[in-house]
Design an enzyme around this catalytic site. Structure first.
Site, mmCIF file in Angstrom:
data_model
loop_
_atom_site.group_PDB
_atom_site.id
_atom_site.type_symbol
_atom_site.label_atom_id
_atom_site.label_comp_id
_atom_site.label_asym_id
_atom_site.label_seq_id
_atom_site.Cartn_x
_atom_site.Cartn_y
_atom_site.Cartn_z
ATOM 1 N N ARG A 267 10.011 90.014 37.953
ATOM 2 C CA ARG A 267 10.030 88.900 38.911
ATOM 3 C C ARG A 267 10.114 87.582 38.164
ATOM 4 N NH1 ARG A 267 5.249 90.881 43.148
ATOM 5 N NH2 ARG A 267 6.028 93.015 43.389
ATOM 6 N N ARG A 282 0.129 85.848 35.324
ATOM 7 C CA ARG A 282 1.418 85.759 36.021
ATOM 8 C C ARG A 282 2.532 85.953 34.994
ATOM 9 N NH1 ARG A 282 2.481 83.731 41.076
ATOM 10 N NH2 ARG A 282 0.378 82.849 41.190
ATOM 11 N N GLU A 354 -5.573 89.287 43.248
ATOM 12 C CA GLU A 354 -4.881 90.305 44.046
ATOM 13 C C GLU A 354 -4.229 91.344 43.147
ATOM 14 O OE1 GLU A 354 -1.246 91.984 45.225
ATOM 15 O OE2 GLU A 354 -0.934 89.825 45.045
ATOM 16 N N SER A 357 -1.157 94.791 47.562
ATOM 17 C CA SER A 357 -0.889 94.427 48.955
ATOM 18 C C SER A 357 -0.554 95.704 49.696
ATOM 19 C CB SER A 357 0.270 93.438 49.055
ATOM 20 O OG SER A 357 -0.121 92.154 48.615
ATOM 21 N N ARG A 396 -3.465 92.503 36.227
ATOM 22 C CA ARG A 396 -4.726 91.929 36.691
ATOM 23 C C ARG A 396 -5.859 92.948 36.649
ATOM 24 N NH1 ARG A 396 -2.082 88.317 41.605
ATOM 25 N NH2 ARG A 396 -0.933 86.899 40.219
#
Length: 429
Positions: A267, A282, A354, A357, A396
């Site tokens: 990404r 990130r 997070e 999801s 994470r």
């Protein structure tokens, strides 16, 4: 995508949904084009019916050896008119479809209306937040001190926000991936698949990544004459795995189908520079184990809850404290009707990160990818419901592991569940 008939019949509800999500889409233009398309199509069909009728009359005139020249000439003109109307209708429908691709899914009724992250609703928490009697180190300080992540050489090879796991760091990544796959396949009933790490444009469009998020994707091929041949590095295994059944009709007795897959994910995170970019928070390439479900509409929300439990079990086994929040309308993913986030506790920053999801897309992705099933043999096909959750994303989780299990001397304890995958190693030193 949303069903066009649903939009026609519920236009004000769709307007309200866009307002609640803070997303713009040209509904007025959509209604205008849809009306024009249907009128042209109906007119072309009526002319075609007239043409067929007159063609039979011409055949009868010829059989009776009567002059049909004038009628034939009229039908040639009519045929050209039908061709023009059909071309115009197809062009208008293409514009309709392009707008449809910009309209997000309708939130499920329990989704709270909100304007930002603060309006997400905490559903539950698990585990005790760890306490320490020594000065904590950040995960990047720990990683560099143990020589298990090389941030500088990763950036040298590929650019900023790429990292290199090495030594016991690489082994920890591998251990986490194998542990998660084993957990989902042996205890949760998923079938492991290993999909391509590249996806074409129709595949990326099927799950909703395109056209909205193209700026965040890594495109690695381009054919100006055939855009559908474009190839993208996948942002998540959800993309290839969900599209495994694109264009197919399944039978009801095949459902539900559970797949799990490990893939690297790519990404660009366009617009995210300067935001949480230190360390592993990130990065542009990361490892993730994904879970994807294909279900009937009647069972999808029960499957959604069990999917959440499957993802939670990863953090529970690792002994990492976390919470579950339900997304509000603004935070809800473009394709999702309902979404839970699982957020793991990172002690140094005193915040939740997070790591999964868990989304129910209902028929939104299935309609884009044309994935259907027959409730009964010979029954009319219906769109299936698709769901997915990370089980889980590794960077994470690694942050939480390093910070939660750190010792005063800079070493890191290995959770018991990972020790068999680390050759019996009890700590990273």
């Amino acid at each position: 995508m949303l069903d066009l008939k649903f939009i026609r019949e519920n236009i004000e509800a769709v307007r309200q949904m866009l307002a609640d999500r803070h997303i713009e889409a040209d509904l007025d233009r959509l209604v205008e084009l849809d009306t024009c398309w249907r009128e042209n199509l109906t007119y072309a069909q009526s002319l075609k019916a007239h043409q067929n009728k007159v063609s039979q009359e011409i055949a009868q005139l010829k059989r009776e050896k009567l002059d049909a020249t004038e009628t034939i000439a009229e039908m040639r003109e009519l045929s050209q008119k039908i061709k023009e109307l059909t071309t115009e209708a197809n062009s208008t429908k293409a514009e309709v479809d392009a707008i449809l691709l910009t309209i997000p899914n309708m939130p499920e009724a329990s989704t709270p209306v909100g304007v930002g992250e603060a309006d997400n609703v905490e559903i539950k928490t698990w585990g005790e937040l760890p306490s320490f009697d020594f000065q904590l180190k950040t995960h990047w300080e720990i990683a560099e001190g143990l020589d298990i992540v090389d941030f500088q050489r990763g950036a040298k090879v590929a650019g900023s926000n790429f990292v290199l796991f090495k030594g016991l760091g690489a082994r920890l990544e591998r251990a986490l991936i194998q542990f998660m796959l084993d957990l989902h396949t042996t205890e949760h009933g998923y079938t492991e698949v290993s999909p391509p790490f590249l996806a074409n444009r129709p595949t990326m469009t099927g799950t909703g990544q395109l056209p909205k998020f193209e700026a965040d994707m890594y495109r690695c091929d381009r054919d100006e004459e055939n855009p559908d041949s474009d190839l993208f590095l996948i942002p998540t295994a959800e993309v290839p795995v969900t599209n495994l059944f694109a264009g197919e009709i399944l039978s009801a007795d095949e459902l539900p189908i559970y797949y799990t897959a490990y893939t690297p994910c790519f990404r660009r995170e366009a617009g995210a520079y300067g935001k949480d970019t230190r360390g592993l928070q990130r990065i542009h390439q990361f490892d993730k184990v994904e879970m994807v479900k294909f279900t009937t509409p009647e069972t999808s929300y029960a499957e959604h809850e069990s999917l959440l439990e499957n993802a939670e079990s990863v953090l529970q086994a690792l002994g990492l404290a976390y919470r579950v929040v339900q997304h509000c309308t603004v935070e809800l993913g473009f394709s999702a009707a309902k979404c839970y986030d699982i957020e793991v506790w990172a002690p140094v920053g005193q915040r939740f990160l997070e790591v999964s999801s868990c989304s129910n897309f209902e028929a939104f992705q299935a309609r884009r990818a044309n994935i259907r099933f027959r409730p009964e043999p010979r029954a009319k096909p219906e769109f299936i419901h698709t769901l997915n959750a990370s089980g889980t994303a590794l960077p994470r989780v690694v942050i939480a592991l390093l910070e939660t299990y750190q010792n005063p001397d800079g070493t890191v304890r290995v959770p018991a569940v990972l020790q068999p995958y680390m050759g019996g190693l009890t700590q990273i030193a």
